[in-house]
Design a protein around this motif. Sequence first.
Motif, PDB file in Angstrom:
ATOM      1  N   PRO A 161       0.811  -1.228   0.000  1.00  0.00           N
ATOM      2  CA  PRO A 161       0.000   0.000   0.000  1.00  0.00           C
ATOM      3  C   PRO A 161       0.839   1.271   0.000  1.00  0.00           C
ATOM      4  N   GLN A 162       2.116   1.159   0.350  1.00  0.00           N
ATOM      5  CA  GLN A 162       2.992   2.333   0.401  1.00  0.00           C
ATOM      6  C   GLN A 162       3.538   2.700  -0.967  1.00  0.00           C
ATOM      7  N   LEU A 163       3.383   1.824  -1.965  1.00  0.00           N
ATOM      8  CA  LEU A 163       3.936   2.073  -3.290  1.00  0.00           C
ATOM      9  C   LEU A 163       2.914   2.722  -4.219  1.00  0.00           C
ATOM     10  N   ILE A 164       3.385   3.630  -5.055  1.00  0.00           N
ATOM     11  CA  ILE A 164       2.578   4.196  -6.129  1.00  0.00           C
ATOM     12  C   ILE A 164       2.880   3.391  -7.385  1.00  0.00           C
ATOM     13  N   PHE A 165       1.855   2.764  -7.964  1.00  0.00           N
ATOM     14  CA  PHE A 165       2.045   1.961  -9.163  1.00  0.00           C
ATOM     15  C   PHE A 165       1.592   2.732 -10.399  1.00  0.00           C
ATOM     16  N   THR A 166       2.402   2.658 -11.429  1.00  0.00           N
ATOM     17  CA  THR A 166       2.099   3.253 -12.736  1.00  0.00           C
ATOM     18  C   THR A 166       1.910   2.143 -13.747  1.00  0.00           C
ATOM     19  N   LEU A 167       0.955   2.304 -14.668  1.00  0.00           N
ATOM     20  CA  LEU A 167       0.812   1.360 -15.770  1.00  0.00           C
ATOM     21  C   LEU A 167       1.451   1.949 -17.024  1.00  0.00           C
ATOM     22  N   HIS A 168       2.327   1.165 -17.617  1.00  0.00           N
ATOM     23  CA  HIS A 168       3.017   1.531 -18.856  1.00  0.00           C
ATOM     24  C   HIS A 168       2.558   0.507 -19.899  1.00  0.00           C
ATOM     25  N   LEU A 169       1.606   0.907 -20.734  1.00  0.00           N
ATOM     26  CA  LEU A 169       0.901  -0.040 -21.602  1.00  0.00           C
ATOM     27  C   LEU A 169       1.269   0.129 -23.067  1.00  0.00           C
ATOM     28  N   HIS A 170       1.520  -1.012 -23.718  1.00  0.00           N
ATOM     29  CA  HIS A 170       1.739  -1.023 -25.157  1.00  0.00           C
ATOM     30  C   HIS A 170       0.508  -1.601 -25.845  1.00  0.00           C
ATOM     31  N   ASN A 171       0.256  -1.119 -27.051  1.00  0.00           N
ATOM     32  CA  ASN A 171      -0.990  -1.451 -27.749  1.00  0.00           C
ATOM     33  C   ASN A 171      -0.766  -2.494 -28.844  1.00  0.00           C
ATOM     34  N   THR A 172       0.155  -3.403 -28.626  1.00  0.00           N
ATOM     35  CA  THR A 172       0.553  -4.391 -29.623  1.00  0.00           C
ATOM     36  C   THR A 172      -0.630  -5.192 -30.159  1.00  0.00           C
TER      37      THR A 172
END
Length: 312
Positions: free
Chosen positions: A199-210
């Motif tokens: 819960p202490q981490l900030i998660f980012t999504l890095h998405l490719h549209n393959t």
Amino acid sequence: MTKTAVHLTEVCPRDGFQSIREWIPTDVKVKIINTLIDCGYKQIEVTSFVHPKAIPQLKDADEVLAQIKRPPGVTFRALVPNVRGLERAIHAGVHKAKLMLSASDSHSISNANCTTEQALAQFEPLIERAKDSDIEIAGSISVAFGCPYEGEVPLARLVMICERYAAFGIEEVSLADTTGMANPTQIKETVRVLKARFPQLIFTLHLHNTRGMAFANAVAGYEEGIRHFDSSTGGLGGCPYAPGASGNIASEDLIHGFEAMGIPTNVSLDAVIHAGAVIQEQLPAYIDSFILKAGKSSDLSATPTAQVKVES
């Protein structure tokens, strides 16, 4: 009901440019980055401080950082693989350094010439060096949702990496679908477990549209509480060391979709479309964007005039 805003990081100048083999002149890079800055992004991934032999396209990273404009309130992020890269990033005035790490050993060996564990061990002196500067350190996990060499990545593997990042004192971790292998159910299940465990981490999504799944995956992530996303104007991008990798989700597509759903992005869609046109003018063969092709859904056509049928 007002929906929670998202925070977008523009990655075209790093992930987008690195996928292009023919040389992009430094002044063209600077022009594109300055145009992107005017869109309202609060964070832009401007380059990568890897060895020039690994990514020749980004060998002018120092020159680019020296020439772009620097408005207050905009964070410049760069990818760094080692202490040498970190030193260059610090000297160039980068605000945030993102670590380069693969979830699978196969991709790590291809991308960094070492296993995942070896890469993690090499981060220790880098993180120690960063403590003596003002630069922030963020983590990343490439091929987090599937490796083109090994297939599905066990969730336990992601948990292990996040545990190591947390032990380093890192507070932000990017989860990258490097070759577009993820699906919304997988995104939901993975994010749910990681957010509950860390819960202490900030998660980012890095998405490719393959495989055309990126926006659906972004919505799935949003529904699980993800509020940070990477995107690339014009849809440029792709890892040179991952077979079949194609571009990131286009920033204009992500912004258009979120805004249509009532989710604020605080980035000007019209300005991003203009930036996409600038990129398209310079790099026409690499554009992969629905909005640049079709326009916004609010761009209506003229009403057809009724035609009178004449009897012969």
